[in-house]
Motif scaffolding. Structure first.
Motif, short mmCIF file in Angstrom:
data_model
loop_
_atom_site.label_atom_id
_atom_site.label_comp_id
_atom_site.label_asym_id
_atom_site.label_seq_id
_atom_site.Cartn_x
_atom_site.Cartn_y
_atom_site.Cartn_z
N ALA A 185 -10.69 0.69 21.94
CA ALA A 185 -9.42 0.03 22.22
C ALA A 185 -8.41 0.96 22.87
O ALA A 185 -7.52 0.52 23.59
CB ALA A 185 -8.84 -0.55 20.92
N ASP A 186 -8.56 2.27 22.62
CA ASP A 186 -7.64 3.22 23.23
C ASP A 186 -8.29 3.94 24.41
O ASP A 186 -7.81 4.99 24.86
CB ASP A 186 -7.14 4.24 22.20
CG ASP A 186 -8.28 4.98 21.51
OD1 ASP A 186 -9.46 4.65 21.78
OD2 ASP A 186 -7.98 5.88 20.70
N GLY A 187 -9.39 3.35 24.92
CA GLY A 187 -10.06 3.93 26.07
C GLY A 187 -9.44 3.45 27.38
O GLY A 187 -8.62 2.51 27.40
N GLU A 188 -9.88 4.05 28.48
CA GLU A 188 -9.30 3.75 29.78
C GLU A 188 -9.46 2.28 30.15
O GLU A 188 -8.52 1.65 30.64
CB GLU A 188 -9.95 4.64 30.86
CG GLU A 188 -9.58 6.10 30.78
CD GLU A 188 -8.09 6.33 31.04
OE1 GLU A 188 -7.55 5.64 31.94
OE2 GLU A 188 -7.49 7.17 30.36
N ARG A 189 -10.64 1.73 29.93
CA ARG A 189 -10.88 0.35 30.35
C ARG A 189 -9.98 -0.62 29.59
O ARG A 189 -9.36 -1.52 30.20
CB ARG A 189 -12.35 -0.01 30.11
CG ARG A 189 -12.74 -1.40 30.62
CD ARG A 189 -14.22 -1.65 30.39
NE ARG A 189 -14.61 -3.00 30.75
CZ ARG A 189 -15.80 -3.53 30.51
NH1 ARG A 189 -16.73 -2.78 29.91
NH2 ARG A 189 -16.08 -4.77 30.85
N ALA A 190 -9.86 -0.45 28.29
CA ALA A 190 -9.02 -1.34 27.49
C ALA A 190 -7.55 -1.16 27.85
O ALA A 190 -6.79 -2.13 27.95
CB ALA A 190 -9.24 -1.10 26.00
N MET A 191 -7.13 0.09 28.04
CA MET A 191 -5.73 0.33 28.40
C MET A 191 -5.42 -0.24 29.78
O MET A 191 -4.32 -0.77 30.01
CB MET A 191 -5.42 1.82 28.36
CG MET A 191 -5.34 2.40 26.95
SD MET A 191 -4.65 4.08 26.91
CE MET A 191 -5.96 5.01 27.73
N ASP A 192 -6.37 -0.17 30.71
CA ASP A 192 -6.15 -0.76 32.04
C ASP A 192 -5.98 -2.28 31.94
O ASP A 192 -5.16 -2.87 32.64
CB ASP A 192 -7.33 -0.44 32.96
CG ASP A 192 -7.34 1.02 33.40
OD1 ASP A 192 -6.31 1.71 33.21
OD2 ASP A 192 -8.38 1.47 33.92
N LEU A 193 -6.78 -2.89 31.06
CA LEU A 193 -6.64 -4.33 30.85
C LEU A 193 -5.27 -4.65 30.22
O LEU A 193 -4.65 -5.66 30.57
CB LEU A 193 -7.77 -4.84 29.95
CG LEU A 193 -9.14 -4.93 30.63
CD1 LEU A 193 -10.24 -5.07 29.59
CD2 LEU A 193 -9.17 -6.13 31.59
N ALA A 194 -4.83 -3.82 29.30
CA ALA A 194 -3.51 -4.02 28.70
C ALA A 194 -2.42 -3.90 29.77
O ALA A 194 -1.49 -4.71 29.82
CB ALA A 194 -3.28 -3.00 27.59
N GLU A 195 -2.55 -2.92 30.64
CA GLU A 195 -1.56 -2.75 31.70
C GLU A 195 -1.59 -3.93 32.66
O GLU A 195 -0.54 -4.39 33.13
CB GLU A 195 -1.84 -1.45 32.47
CG GLU A 195 -0.94 -1.21 33.66
CD GLU A 195 0.54 -1.11 33.31
OE1 GLU A 195 1.37 -1.24 34.23
OE2 GLU A 195 0.89 -0.88 32.12
N GLU A 196 -2.77 -4.44 32.93
CA GLU A 196 -2.88 -5.62 33.81
C GLU A 196 -2.17 -6.82 33.19
O GLU A 196 -1.51 -7.59 33.91
CB GLU A 196 -4.36 -5.93 34.03
CG GLU A 196 -4.61 -7.02 35.04
CD GLU A 196 -6.09 -7.27 35.29
OE1 GLU A 196 -6.43 -8.41 35.66
OE2 GLU A 196 -6.90 -6.33 35.10
N HIS A 197 -2.31 -6.97 31.89
CA HIS A 197 -1.62 -8.07 31.21
C HIS A 197 -0.10 -7.90 31.29
O HIS A 197 0.63 -8.86 31.54
CB HIS A 197 -2.06 -8.13 29.74
CG HIS A 197 -1.43 -9.26 28.97
ND1 HIS A 197 -0.37 -9.08 28.12
CD2 HIS A 197 -1.72 -10.60 28.96
CE1 HIS A 197 -0.04 -10.23 27.59
NE2 HIS A 197 -0.84 -11.17 28.07
N ARG A 198 0.37 -6.68 31.13
CA ARG A 198 1.81 -6.41 31.23
C ARG A 198 2.32 -6.74 32.63
O ARG A 198 3.39 -7.35 32.79
CB ARG A 198 2.09 -4.95 30.88
CG ARG A 198 3.57 -4.60 30.75
CD ARG A 198 3.76 -3.14 30.40
NE ARG A 198 3.47 -2.29 31.55
CZ ARG A 198 4.39 -2.00 32.50
NH1 ARG A 198 5.61 -2.48 32.42
NH2 ARG A 198 4.05 -1.20 33.50
#
Length: 259
Positions: A185-198
């Motif tokens: 959840a704190d990896g690059e792929r998950a964080m990129d998805l979180a940023e995309e949602h933002r």
């Protein structure tokens, strides 16, 4: 033995004034009087009152009730059928009014100005829980971000919403894939998805700084009704909402760190 007006009022759950009105209208007059001159109702009177109250409950006017009870030739079934038709029409009218009111509330609380048919076509399984929308509106109504988001949502056309939902569906597939394949959840792929949602929120609704995004993700993890706005129940997995929350907060830390 007869029953006084007070006793009958208690039996029937109606007021003494109503009984006096029925008496004055000639609909139900006490059969007897006490030695002191007080009205007394017999068992037959009580049976008649029961019929009156039955018809009143169905909405019959008093004059029609009198016709049914007094005319031996009156066909009560015909009267009941006519009342049934009227009540059915009234129910249909009231149901339409309920739908109009619900749609008006949805527009007020979600900002989405689409017909129910358009909503189904555009949103599919993603539904707006009106109780949640109302609670969220009351909670955030004085916050500038919420006000701006509602205002922007109200300007979106059906075509805009179709694009928004297509973007959201693509993002959702990639989020669940990351979760299913065990991406941290704190990896690059998950964080990129979180940023995309933002960025999606910022692009279509309101500027969404990371602290605001964190509050949204906290709400997703705490309230299934909120999470259903981005991931419908049929696509959810146990732990997916907390996974997204962790990714959102990890992304906030990443963005606040010096390059």
């Amino acid at each position: 033995m007869g029953y006084s007006v007070g006793q009958v009022s208690g039996f029937a759950g109606i007021t003494v004034r109503t009984l006096h009105h029925y008496d004055k209208a000639g609909l139900l007059s006490p059969s007897d009087r006490s030695p002191a001159g007080y009205r007394l109702y017999s068992d037959a009177d009580l049976a008649r009152l029961q019929q009156i109250l039955f018809y009143r409950e169905l909405g019959f006017p008093l004059d029609e009730i009198a016709t049914i009870l007094e005319d031996p030739q009156a066909n009560a079934l015909d009267h009941l059928r006519a009342r049934h038709r009227l009540l059915t029409e009234q129910i249909s009218t009231l149901q339409r009014l309920v739908e109009v009111a619900e749609h008006a509330m949805e527009v007020q609380q979600t900002g989405v100005e689409l017909t129910p048919e358009e909503r189904f076509e555009v949103f599919g399984e993603v539904t707006f829980d009106l109780t949640y929308a109302t609670e969220a509106h009351l909670k955030w109504q004085h916050h500038e971000g919420h006000q701006r988001s509602m205002a922007r949502a109200a300007t979106h056309s059906k075509e805009d919403w179709t694009t928004i939902m297509a973007e959201a569906a693509d993002w959702r597939l990639r989020l669940t894939a990351a979760f299913d394949t065990g991406e941290p959840a704190d990896g690059e792929r998950a964080m990129d998805l979180a940023e995309e949602h933002r960025q999606h929120i910022s692009r279509w609704f309101t500027p969404c700084p990371t602290d605001m995004h964190g509050r949204i993700a906290d709400d997703f993890a705490a309230d299934p009704r909120a999470f259903a706005l981005v991931v419908p129940p049929t696509a959810q997995r146990p732990g997916l909402a907390p996974y997204l929350r962790t990714a959102v907060h990890a992304n906030a830390v990443r963005r606040s760190s010096p390059a």
